[in-house]
Write a protein that holds these residues in place. Structure first.
Motif, PDB file in Angstrom:
ATOM      1  N   GLY A  53       0.841  -1.186   0.000  1.00 60.58           N
ATOM      2  CA  GLY A  53       0.000   0.000   0.000  1.00 60.58           C
ATOM      3  C   GLY A  53       0.876   1.237   0.000  1.00 60.58           C
ATOM      4  N   LYS A  54       0.628   2.134   0.947  1.00 65.31           N
ATOM      5  CA  LYS A  54       1.422   3.358   1.033  1.00 65.31           C
ATOM      6  C   LYS A  54       2.712   3.168   1.823  1.00 65.31           C
ATOM      7  N   TRP A  55       2.871   2.036   2.492  1.00 68.93           N
ATOM      8  CA  TRP A  55       4.059   1.768   3.297  1.00 68.93           C
ATOM      9  C   TRP A  55       5.124   1.044   2.483  1.00 68.93           C
ATOM     10  N   SER A  56       6.380   1.291   2.814  1.00 68.58           N
ATOM     11  CA  SER A  56       7.493   0.527   2.253  1.00 68.58           C
ATOM     12  C   SER A  56       8.462   0.187   3.375  1.00 68.58           C
ATOM     13  N   VAL A  57       8.940  -1.041   3.376  1.00 74.05           N
ATOM     14  CA  VAL A  57       9.845  -1.509   4.430  1.00 74.05           C
ATOM     15  C   VAL A  57      10.880  -2.439   3.815  1.00 74.05           C
ATOM     16  N   GLY A  58      12.018  -2.563   4.498  1.00 72.32           N
ATOM     17  CA  GLY A  58      13.005  -3.519   4.044  1.00 72.32           C
ATOM     18  C   GLY A  58      14.382  -3.244   4.596  1.00 72.32           C
ATOM     19  N   PRO A  59      15.315  -4.191   4.409  1.00 68.54           N
ATOM     20  CA  PRO A  59      16.691  -4.031   4.881  1.00 68.54           C
ATOM     21  C   PRO A  59      17.499  -3.131   3.969  1.00 68.54           C
ATOM     22  N   VAL A  60      18.496  -2.471   4.551  1.00 72.88           N
ATOM     23  CA  VAL A  60      19.394  -1.588   3.807  1.00 72.88           C
ATOM     24  C   VAL A  60      20.805  -1.771   4.356  1.00 72.88           C
ATOM     25  N   GLY A  61      21.778  -1.240   3.637  1.00 75.12           N
ATOM     26  CA  GLY A  61      23.156  -1.316   4.107  1.00 75.12           C
ATOM     27  C   GLY A  61      24.074  -0.457   3.266  1.00 75.12           C
ATOM     28  N   TYR A  62      25.297  -0.277   3.749  1.00 74.49           N
ATOM     29  CA  TYR A  62      26.289   0.457   2.970  1.00 74.49           C
ATOM     30  C   TYR A  62      27.699  -0.003   3.326  1.00 74.49           C
ATOM     31  N   TYR A  63      28.589   0.217   2.358  1.00 73.90           N
ATOM     32  CA  TYR A  63      30.020  -0.080   2.529  1.00 73.90           C
ATOM     33  C   TYR A  63      30.804   1.100   1.986  1.00 73.90           C
ATOM     34  N   SER A  64      31.903   1.457   2.633  1.00 72.27           N
ATOM     35  CA  SER A  64      32.786   2.498   2.111  1.00 72.27           C
ATOM     36  C   SER A  64      34.225   2.139   2.425  1.00 72.27           C
ATOM     37  N   THR A  65      35.130   2.590   1.545  1.00 73.31           N
ATOM     38  CA  THR A  65      36.542   2.308   1.767  1.00 73.31           C
ATOM     39  C   THR A  65      37.405   3.366   1.088  1.00 73.31           C
ATOM     40  N   ASP A  66      38.528   3.704   1.708  1.00 76.07           N
ATOM     41  CA  ASP A  66      39.548   4.517   1.061  1.00 76.07           C
ATOM     42  C   ASP A  66      40.279   3.661   0.030  1.00 76.07           C
ATOM     43  N   LEU A  67      40.736   4.305  -1.038  1.00 77.97           N
ATOM     44  CA  LEU A  67      41.406   3.574  -2.117  1.00 77.97           C
ATOM     45  C   LEU A  67      42.905   3.796  -2.161  1.00 77.97           C
ATOM     46  N   ASN A  68      43.411   4.761  -1.390  1.00 76.52           N
ATOM     47  CA  ASN A  68      44.847   5.010  -1.405  1.00 76.52           C
ATOM     48  C   ASN A  68      45.248   5.693  -0.104  1.00 76.52           C
ATOM     49  N   THR A  69      46.526   5.848   0.096  1.00 73.65           N
ATOM     50  CA  THR A  69      47.056   6.550   1.272  1.00 73.65           C
ATOM     51  C   THR A  69      47.719   7.833   0.786  1.00 73.65           C
ATOM     52  N   PRO A  70      47.106   9.006   1.018  1.00 75.47           N
ATOM     53  CA  PRO A  70      47.600  10.249   0.435  1.00 75.47           C
ATOM     54  C   PRO A  70      48.905  10.749   1.034  1.00 75.47           C
ATOM     55  N   TYR A  71      49.245  10.323   2.246  1.00 77.49           N
ATOM     56  CA  TYR A  71      50.491  10.771   2.847  1.00 77.49           C
ATOM     57  C   TYR A  71      50.984   9.713   3.828  1.00 77.49           C
TER      58      TYR A  71
END
Length: 271
Positions: free
Chosen positions: A199-217
């Protein structure tokens, strides 16, 4: 454009987006590698094209990390989106601007202000049978603010979505390239949504991943994290509200697990 069959596609654009932060404490500097805030595209069917018109989307979140970090961060990301009548290579042309606000604190330190504004253009393809794909190219502009990166960065966003049968199954990938590679790392984010409408409701699982790709110094410690949570949304037709809660389940060099509450409002503004 404000019918109930179309409004869920207001979750479609690569809306939402701009923000992470660099916290500068009195004794150390701790840079959050991702300029695009990890998790900010959760709940958006970012691979699907929008109905033509203008939209206002605001995503606000607040949370903190467990000791020893003791960081708390609040972010507000207002976005104006234009789903244009133009097409290139079979894709709808969309554009957005976002001027985020950030408030951050650690014990003995507090700062707030504007974060790097985002300007972005996007191509979104309707692939048929509920599938969509998009690609966006934009830039975060470096500004002078106590909570901003003074370096500008180039962002590329790609997304795949399935929105058939009331589902929103979306994977959004964000790749960021720092123009000042001496101070900040390049980064990769992955935001995941798997919700179902009832109906008007929405539900469900979510997630995220993040990572650095290099070492600047020398001495920089690359950061990465993975978080899971759940989303609840309600379609008032035409306005859509969403809330979701995420919690870090693993992290490297962030100094603690992050628990974060998110709130979003999506408002069609008309043609």
């Amino acid at each position: 454009m404000t019918t109930k069959t179309k409004i869920p596609h207001a979750l479609a654009c690569g809306i939402a987006l701009a923000c992470a932060l660099a916290l500068i404490g009195p004794t150390q500097t701790a840079h959050a590698g991702s300029v695009t805030q990890p998790g900010e595209r959760i709940g958006l069917a970012a691979g699907a094209p929008l109905p033509q018109g203008f939209y206002f989307v605001d995503t606000t979140d607040f949370g903190g990390r467990t000791p020893p970090s003791h960081e708390t961060v609040g972010v507000t990301i207002p976005v104006i989106v234009w789903a244009t009548p133009f097409h290139i290579l079979g894709a709808q042309v969309q554009a957005l601007v976002a001027p985020p606000l950030v408030e951050a604190s650690t014990p003995g330190f507090h700062a707030q202000g504007w974060y790097n504004p985002l300007i972005q253009g996007q191509l979104a393809w309707n692939l048929g049978d509920g599938f969509g794909a998009s690609y966006a190219l934009g830039a975060y502009i470096g500004i002078d603010s106590p909570v901003a990166d003074h370096s500008s960065s180039i962002n590329q966003w790609g997304a795949l979505s399935y929105t058939g049968g009331g589902y929103d199954l979306t994977a959004s990938v964000i790749y960021g390239t720092q123009l000042d590679s001496r101070t900040n790392p390049n980064f990769l984010n992955l935001d995941l949504t798997a919700t179902k409408s009832f109906g008007k409701w929405s539900v469900g699982p979510v997630g995220y991943y993040s990572t650095d790709l290099n070492t600047p110094y020398a001495g920089y410690r690359k950061q990465s994290q993975f978080a899971l949570g759940g989303l609840v949304g309600y379609n008032f037709g035409p306005v859509i509200l969403q809330t979701y809660l995420t919690k870090t389940v693993s992290e490297t060099h962030y100094g603690g697990q992050d628990t974060r509450f998110w709130f979003r409002i999506i408002v069609p503004l008309g043609s």
